[in-house]
Design a protein around this motif. Structure first.
Motif, short mmCIF file in Angstrom:
data_model
loop_
_atom_site.label_atom_id
_atom_site.label_comp_id
_atom_site.label_asym_id
_atom_site.label_seq_id
_atom_site.Cartn_x
_atom_site.Cartn_y
_atom_site.Cartn_z
N GLU A 1 -13.53 4.57 -1.54
CA GLU A 1 -14.49 3.62 -2.09
C GLU A 1 -15.64 3.45 -1.11
O GLU A 1 -15.43 3.23 0.09
CB GLU A 1 -13.82 2.28 -2.35
CG GLU A 1 -14.74 1.13 -2.71
CD GLU A 1 -15.57 1.40 -3.95
OE1 GLU A 1 -16.77 1.05 -3.93
OE2 GLU A 1 -15.05 1.97 -4.92
N ALA A 2 -16.88 3.55 -1.62
CA ALA A 2 -18.05 3.40 -0.76
C ALA A 2 -18.27 1.95 -0.35
O ALA A 2 -18.84 1.68 0.71
CB ALA A 2 -19.29 3.94 -1.47
N GLY A 3 -17.80 1.01 -1.16
CA GLY A 3 -17.98 -0.41 -0.86
C GLY A 3 -16.92 -0.94 0.08
O GLY A 3 -16.02 -0.21 0.52
N PRO A 4 -16.99 -2.23 0.38
CA PRO A 4 -16.07 -2.82 1.36
C PRO A 4 -14.66 -3.06 0.84
O PRO A 4 -13.75 -3.31 1.63
CB PRO A 4 -16.75 -4.15 1.71
CG PRO A 4 -17.56 -4.50 0.50
CD PRO A 4 -18.03 -3.19 -0.05
N ARG A 5 -14.43 -3.03 -0.50
CA ARG A 5 -13.09 -3.26 -1.02
C ARG A 5 -12.93 -2.59 -2.38
O ARG A 5 -13.92 -2.24 -3.03
CB ARG A 5 -12.80 -4.76 -1.15
CG ARG A 5 -13.70 -5.51 -2.13
CD ARG A 5 -13.40 -7.00 -2.09
NE ARG A 5 -14.24 -7.77 -2.99
CZ ARG A 5 -13.94 -8.08 -4.25
NH1 ARG A 5 -12.81 -7.64 -4.79
NH2 ARG A 5 -14.75 -8.82 -4.99
N ILE A 6 -11.68 -2.41 -2.79
CA ILE A 6 -11.42 -1.83 -4.10
C ILE A 6 -11.57 -2.91 -5.17
O ILE A 6 -11.62 -4.10 -4.88
CB ILE A 6 -10.02 -1.19 -4.16
CG1 ILE A 6 -8.92 -2.26 -4.12
CG2 ILE A 6 -9.82 -0.20 -3.01
CD1 ILE A 6 -7.53 -1.71 -4.39
N LEU A 7 -11.66 -2.48 -6.42
CA LEU A 7 -11.79 -3.40 -7.57
C LEU A 7 -12.87 -4.46 -7.33
O LEU A 7 -12.61 -5.66 -7.35
CB LEU A 7 -10.45 -4.08 -7.87
CG LEU A 7 -9.29 -3.14 -8.22
CD1 LEU A 7 -7.99 -3.92 -8.34
CD2 LEU A 7 -9.57 -2.40 -9.52
N PRO A 8 -14.11 -4.03 -7.11
CA PRO A 8 -15.17 -5.01 -6.81
C PRO A 8 -15.46 -5.98 -7.93
O PRO A 8 -16.02 -7.05 -7.69
CB PRO A 8 -16.38 -4.11 -6.52
CG PRO A 8 -16.08 -2.81 -7.20
CD PRO A 8 -14.60 -2.64 -7.12
N ALA A 9 -15.07 -5.65 -9.17
CA ALA A 9 -15.33 -6.55 -10.30
C ALA A 9 -14.32 -7.69 -10.37
O ALA A 9 -14.52 -8.64 -11.13
CB ALA A 9 -15.32 -5.77 -11.61
N LEU A 10 -13.24 -7.61 -9.59
CA LEU A 10 -12.21 -8.64 -9.60
C LEU A 10 -12.30 -9.48 -8.33
O LEU A 10 -12.91 -9.08 -7.34
CB LEU A 10 -10.83 -7.98 -9.70
CG LEU A 10 -10.50 -7.34 -11.04
CD1 LEU A 10 -9.22 -6.53 -10.95
CD2 LEU A 10 -10.38 -8.38 -12.14
N PRO A 11 -11.70 -10.68 -8.34
CA PRO A 11 -11.73 -11.53 -7.15
C PRO A 11 -11.14 -10.83 -5.92
O PRO A 11 -10.29 -9.94 -6.03
CB PRO A 11 -10.87 -12.74 -7.56
CG PRO A 11 -10.96 -12.78 -9.05
CD PRO A 11 -11.04 -11.35 -9.49
N GLU A 12 -11.59 -11.27 -4.76
CA GLU A 12 -11.18 -10.61 -3.52
C GLU A 12 -9.67 -10.69 -3.31
O GLU A 12 -9.06 -9.76 -2.77
CB GLU A 12 -11.93 -11.24 -2.34
CG GLU A 12 -11.70 -10.50 -1.03
CD GLU A 12 -12.59 -11.00 0.09
OE1 GLU A 12 -12.41 -10.54 1.24
OE2 GLU A 12 -13.48 -11.84 -0.19
N ARG A 13 -9.06 -11.79 -3.70
CA ARG A 13 -7.61 -11.91 -3.51
C ARG A 13 -6.86 -10.83 -4.28
O ARG A 13 -5.90 -10.24 -3.78
CB ARG A 13 -7.12 -13.30 -3.94
CG ARG A 13 -5.64 -13.53 -3.62
CD ARG A 13 -5.18 -14.91 -4.07
NE ARG A 13 -5.00 -14.98 -5.51
CZ ARG A 13 -3.91 -14.54 -6.15
NH1 ARG A 13 -2.93 -13.97 -5.47
NH2 ARG A 13 -3.81 -14.68 -7.45
N ILE A 14 -7.29 -10.57 -5.52
CA ILE A 14 -6.65 -9.52 -6.30
C ILE A 14 -6.89 -8.15 -5.67
O ILE A 14 -6.00 -7.30 -5.63
CB ILE A 14 -7.16 -9.56 -7.76
CG1 ILE A 14 -6.60 -10.79 -8.46
CG2 ILE A 14 -6.78 -8.29 -8.51
CD1 ILE A 14 -7.01 -10.92 -9.91
N SER A 15 -8.11 -7.96 -5.19
CA SER A 15 -8.42 -6.71 -4.51
C SER A 15 -7.48 -6.49 -3.33
O SER A 15 -6.94 -5.38 -3.14
CB SER A 15 -9.87 -6.72 -4.03
OG SER A 15 -10.15 -5.59 -3.23
N ASN A 16 -7.26 -7.53 -2.54
CA ASN A 16 -6.38 -7.42 -1.37
C ASN A 16 -4.93 -7.17 -1.79
O ASN A 16 -4.22 -6.35 -1.18
CB ASN A 16 -6.46 -8.70 -0.53
CG ASN A 16 -7.83 -8.87 0.11
OD1 ASN A 16 -8.56 -7.90 0.31
ND2 ASN A 16 -8.19 -10.11 0.41
#
Length: 445
Positions: A225-240
């Motif tokens: 992923e080029a961005g800082p986290r996966i699943l950028p459309a979802l809340p950060e907690r879910i991404s983590n």
């Protein structure tokens, strides 16, 4: 009798054709025509399951012609290659058989009202080598291509294991790393994340079907992923949480990693490092086909989406509507509607009502998108989701586990209900349950 032509048999286009066929077509108030380049329909969010064999297209794919017969509309196969707004017709390309013989000649289909719902395709951003060396998981043909290559890799791994047992080191076939299958997925949105998890589910089943002993130490999936986290459309907690679950399965998640080139056996990052891979998937962004540039002056944006008004009519022609991933609709809050299946579903129902309003001489209404949230499934392992504020009556709410898995499956059931009705959808569910006992867990051909 007026002609309503719908171009694109994806989730939105097929639901619209079904609704208009059942209302206007059945009563002979309009001639409803659906056009698509393919002969069958498969719900696009299921492509990652088709790619691993978890879904059998022979069971899930829906014949456009059979469905048209059952729901009072007509089907025309072929790719739309042109549009003439002055004389009001769409131009379709010829249809060729497997041997290259022309089966159906090019045609012109006249319309009184036209709905363009051609969906989207993967955007490689002109990255060097991607088009030649990566698979784009944006249509059934690409998903089937992925599955074939995946099965070949597992067979090669089994052969290497057999040669290990008899000491024939010289005869071993080389994978990216000896004794491993390396699969790299670029783009950690829903498609990339779901495919990553589905691969480990497939590996578990393949071990039972004569493909050798396969575990997380043999299968190496890298999610980039080029961005800082996966699943950028979802809340950060879910991404983590999703990152943690993927890591447990064996997925190597690499964020802040931009790919600048794809070679035959590796991906090259902006920093110059190489990520080895036997099989590469590109799912980092979408765009609409450049064919919209030939749509007789209709307004498009930089990724070729058709710009529409609040009524879903195109800005240059009130007799032409656009919906789904191929349309650009700016909401009141200044953000475009995201390319989601739920958006196409809502647009299909709304567009049908506005077209019927035109027939009845009533004023058209403005579309309001109701974002019910996002869901992502990690195969049979777990699921995560964020429900929209309108659905929960206030702030957004995160869910996971069995509840999220049930809601994820319910999205597909809603699509099936729009096509077949609730009774037939119930029968489909029963047949699906029976097939769990009658069919193998994976399609292996």
């Amino acid at each position: 009798m007026k002609n309503i032509v719908i171009v694109g048999g994806g989730a939105g286009g097929l639901e619209l054709a079904t609704y208009l066929g059942n209302t206007l077509g059945r009563k002979k108030r309009a001639n409803v025509i659906l056009n698509d380049r393919n002969q069958t329909h498969l719900w696009k969010p299921l492509l990652h399951e088709l790619a691993t064999g978890a879904l059998d297209d022979g069971v899930e794919a829906l014949s456009y012609r059979a469905h048209a017969h059952n729901h009072h509309f007509h089907f025309e196969q072929g790719a739309m290659v042109g549009l003439n707004r002055q004389h009001k017709y769409v131009e379709l390309s010829p249809v060729y058989g497997e041997d290259g013989d022309m089966i159906v000649v090019s045609r012109r289909i006249p319309y009184d009202y036209l709905v363009i719902a051609i969906g989207s395709k993967s955007n490689d951003f002109n990255t060097k080598g991607v088009a030649e060396n990566c698979i784009f998981l944006d249509n059934p043909a690409q998903a089937m291509r992925f599955q074939q290559k995946m099965l070949e890799l597992f067979l090669k791994l089994r052969e290497n294991q057999a040669l290990d047992d008899i000491g024939e080191e010289e005869s071993k076939q080389q994978l990216a790393e000896d004794g491993h299958i390396n699969i790299a997925i670029v783009g950690a949105g829903a498609t990339g994340v779901e495919l990553s998890a589905e691969l480990y589910n497939a590996a578990e089943h393949l071990s039972s079907y004569g493909y050798g002993e396969i575990d997380s130490s043999r299968l190496k999936v890298t999610l980039i992923e080029a961005g800082p986290r996966i699943l950028p459309a979802l809340p950060e907690r879910i991404s983590n949480d999703a990152t943690e679950e993927l890591s447990k399965l064996g997925v190597k998640v690499k964020t802040n990693t931009m790919i600048v080139e794809a070679d035959k056996k590796c991906l090259i990052t902006k920093e110059g490092s190489q990520i080895p891979a036997d099989l590469m998937v590109w799912s980092a962004g979408i765009r609409t086909s450049s064919i919209t540039q030939n749509f007789d002056g209709l307004e498009i944006n930089r990724i070729n989406q058709l710009v529409v008004k609040k009524t879903l009519q195109t800005t240059e022609d009130d007799t032409i509507f656009a919906m789904g991933d191929c349309c650009f609709f700016m909401q009141d809050d200044g953000t475009p509607i995201p390319p989601k299946a739920q958006a196409a579903h809502q647009m299909a129902g709304f567009c049908a009502k506005n077209i019927i309003a035109l027939f009845e001489g009533k004023p058209l209404k403005e579309f309001k998108y109701n974002d019910k949230g996002s869901l992502v499934s990690l195969s049979e392992f777990t699921a995560f989701g964020a429900l929209g504020g309108k659905l929960t009556g206030g702030s957004s709410m995160t869910i996971e586990g069995k509840i999220a898995q049930w809601m994820y499956i319910s999205l597909y059931r809603m699509h099936q209900a729009a096509l077949h009705g609730c009774f037939k959808t119930g029968l489909i569910i029963v047949v699906g349950r029976l097939n769990r006992f009658l069919r193998p867990a994976l399609k292996l051909h």
